[in-house]
Design a protein around this motif. Structure first.
Motif, PDB file in Angstrom:
ATOM      1  N   ILE A 193       0.846  -1.205   0.000  1.00 30.00           N
ATOM      2  CA  ILE A 193       0.000   0.000   0.000  1.00 30.00           C
ATOM      3  C   ILE A 193       0.875   1.247   0.000  1.00 30.00           C
ATOM      4  O   ILE A 193       0.590   2.227  -0.705  1.00 30.00           O
ATOM      5  N   ASN A 194       1.958   1.251   0.784  1.00 28.97           N
ATOM      6  CA  ASN A 194       2.874   2.385   0.784  1.00 28.97           C
ATOM      7  C   ASN A 194       3.456   2.627  -0.606  1.00 28.97           C
ATOM      8  O   ASN A 194       3.546   3.774  -1.074  1.00 28.97           O
ATOM      9  N   LEU A 195       3.865   1.532  -1.248  1.00 26.82           N
ATOM     10  CA  LEU A 195       4.452   1.643  -2.578  1.00 26.82           C
ATOM     11  C   LEU A 195       3.454   2.224  -3.573  1.00 26.82           C
ATOM     12  O   LEU A 195       3.785   3.142  -4.340  1.00 26.82           O
ATOM     13  N   ILE A 196       2.238   1.708  -3.569  1.00 30.62           N
ATOM     14  CA  ILE A 196       1.221   2.193  -4.498  1.00 30.62           C
ATOM     15  C   ILE A 196       0.947   3.677  -4.261  1.00 30.62           C
ATOM     16  O   ILE A 196       0.918   4.491  -5.198  1.00 30.62           O
ATOM     17  N   GLY A 197       0.750   4.049  -3.007  1.00 31.58           N
ATOM     18  CA  GLY A 197       0.378   5.427  -2.698  1.00 31.58           C
ATOM     19  C   GLY A 197       1.459   6.426  -3.053  1.00 31.58           C
ATOM     20  O   GLY A 197       1.194   7.425  -3.738  1.00 31.58           O
ATOM     21  N   ARG A 198       2.699   6.188  -2.625  1.00 30.39           N
ATOM     22  CA  ARG A 198       3.766   7.173  -2.840  1.00 30.39           C
ATOM     23  C   ARG A 198       4.134   7.315  -4.316  1.00 30.39           C
ATOM     24  O   ARG A 198       4.215   8.422  -4.849  1.00 30.39           O
ATOM     25  N   ILE A 199       4.347   6.193  -4.988  1.00 28.68           N
ATOM     26  CA  ILE A 199       4.830   6.267  -6.357  1.00 28.68           C
ATOM     27  C   ILE A 199       3.747   6.756  -7.314  1.00 28.68           C
ATOM     28  O   ILE A 199       4.019   7.431  -8.305  1.00 28.68           O
ATOM     29  N   THR A 200       2.495   6.443  -7.021  1.00 27.59           N
ATOM     30  CA  THR A 200       1.406   6.868  -7.900  1.00 27.59           C
ATOM     31  C   THR A 200       1.134   8.357  -7.752  1.00 27.59           C
ATOM     32  O   THR A 200       1.041   9.082  -8.751  1.00 27.59           O
ATOM     33  N   VAL A 201       0.992   8.819  -6.526  1.00 29.36           N
ATOM     34  CA  VAL A 201       0.614  10.212  -6.302  1.00 29.36           C
ATOM     35  C   VAL A 201       1.764  11.160  -6.635  1.00 29.36           C
ATOM     36  O   VAL A 201       1.563  12.206  -7.245  1.00 29.36           O
TER      37      VAL A 201
END
Length: 367
Positions: A193-201
């Motif tokens: 979830i951390n990976l998805i949130g940081r890299i996407t936003v």
């Protein structure tokens, strides 16, 4: 017709070839045969000639060059024609000389650097013309074309929602799948979830949107303006006193600048939805937990970073697309060439600017 007078030989002087009348293409074959039949050394007497064309001059010059003949009695015009023929007597190299591989690579690199420098100077000049166009509209608001801007909003923004949403959704799924596989080796699947949130936003939402807009709208800008250049519509606009920059370029730039942040936010949202669906189905993390975790791991600065970069990317895409479109000249093949260059240039500048933004935001503590 040339009156080729007597030819003769003399033990002291060698062969003498006297020409009377005209030495032109009509007598070229006969003249060449007669000269070839004479023994060396040859003296060509042009004192009685009244006209000589390029073919005749070439025969005389070639005899002088190959057999060392001497020309006497030539007038100023005939001497001048012989000199011109001699200046153009250069060997033709059918197959160019092959240069060493290192020199060829160095030459190609130099040509690429020169072309890139010229392009950047042209882009900078076009940027200045755009600023002047914005200033003219600010001073005379009635020249602002509201309908054209609204139409570009629809083309650049509304009609791009579907493809950008689908692309971002799939990117979110891919990030979640690849991230979970790698993190599972350390028993840290929850950090997917951390990976998805940081890299996407922070990065991929805005960057992938810019690449899609460059391929979709930037190419369209170049093709539209290029076609208008070929059909001379832009020249007609200048003739009636309408600025092409104000009428064609600025509406496209405004649409790109305004719509890019909205499209980037839409891409971030759909990517997060795609990643959330994957972690729900594959990792068993419920949507409520997913949303709560995103709120914890995504700082507000990441959202600002993505949204601040978006209008700059939109401006660069519109600038490069319109610039390449205005450079179209000649035929329809130029439209395809300039359209391709617009997309490549836009994506290149977007990636370079993204790297600059990354260094800048890191230096001010937005990490």
């Amino acid at each position: 017709m040339a009156d080729l007078d007597e030819t003769g030989t003399d033990q002291g002087r060698g062969s003498v070839y006297r020409v009377a009348g005209a030495l032109t293409i009509t007598r070229a074959a006969t003249t060449q045969r007669e000269i070839d039949a004479l023994p060396d050394p040859i003296t060509i007497d042009l004192s009685d000639i009244n006209r000589m064309d390029t073919v005749g001059a070439w025969i005389i010059y070639r005899t002088v060059r190959d057999r060392g003949a001497k020309v006497v009695g030539a007038s100023h015009d005939e001497v001048s024609l012989l000199k011109q023929v001699s200046e153009f007597d250069k060997p033709v190299q059918v197959h160019p000389e092959e240069k060493p591989g290192f020199l060829r690579a160095l030459q190609e690199l130099g040509e690429w650097v020169t072309e890139a420098g010229v392009t950047m100077l042209g882009l900078l000049g076009f940027f200045g013309a755009t600023l002047i166009g914005f200033a003219n509209i600010i001073r005379r608001p009635k020249r602002f074309r509201t309908n054209a801007v609204i139409q570009r909003f629809d083309v650049v923004g509304v009609r791009a929602l579907g493809i950008i949403g689908l692309m971002s959704f799939l990117i979110g799924v891919v990030i979640a799948q690849q991230g979970s596989v790698q993190l599972a080796q350390f028993g840290a699947e929850v950090y997917t979830i951390n990976l998805i949130g940081r890299i996407t936003v922070r990065e991929l939402g805005t960057l992938m949107t810019a690449i899609m807009v460059a391929g979709r709208s930037g190419s369209a800008f170049a093709a539209q303006l290029g076609t208008m250049k070929i059909t001379e519509e832009i020249d007609a606009m200048r003739t009636i006193g309408v600025s092409p920059v104000e009428a064609l370029v600025i509406p496209r730039m405004i649409a790109s600048i305004v719509m890019m942040p909205l499209l980037a936010f839409w891409a971030m949202l759909t990517a997060l939805i795609g990643g959330g669906i994957f972690v729900w189905l594959d990792l068993g993390i419920p949507p409520l937990t997913y949303v709560q975790r995103l709120q914890e791991v995504i700082p507000i600065t990441d959202i600002w970073v993505g949204l601040i970069k978006a209008p700059v990317f939109g401006f660069i895409i519109a600038l490069a697309g319109c610039f390449q479109g205005m450079l179209v000249e000649g035929d329809s093949e130029q439209v395809g060439t300039r359209t391709t260059m617009a997309v490549v240039q836009s994506i290149f500048l977007v990636i370079v600017l993204d790297a600059v933004f990354a260094v800048f935001f890191s230096s001010i503590g937005w990490v």
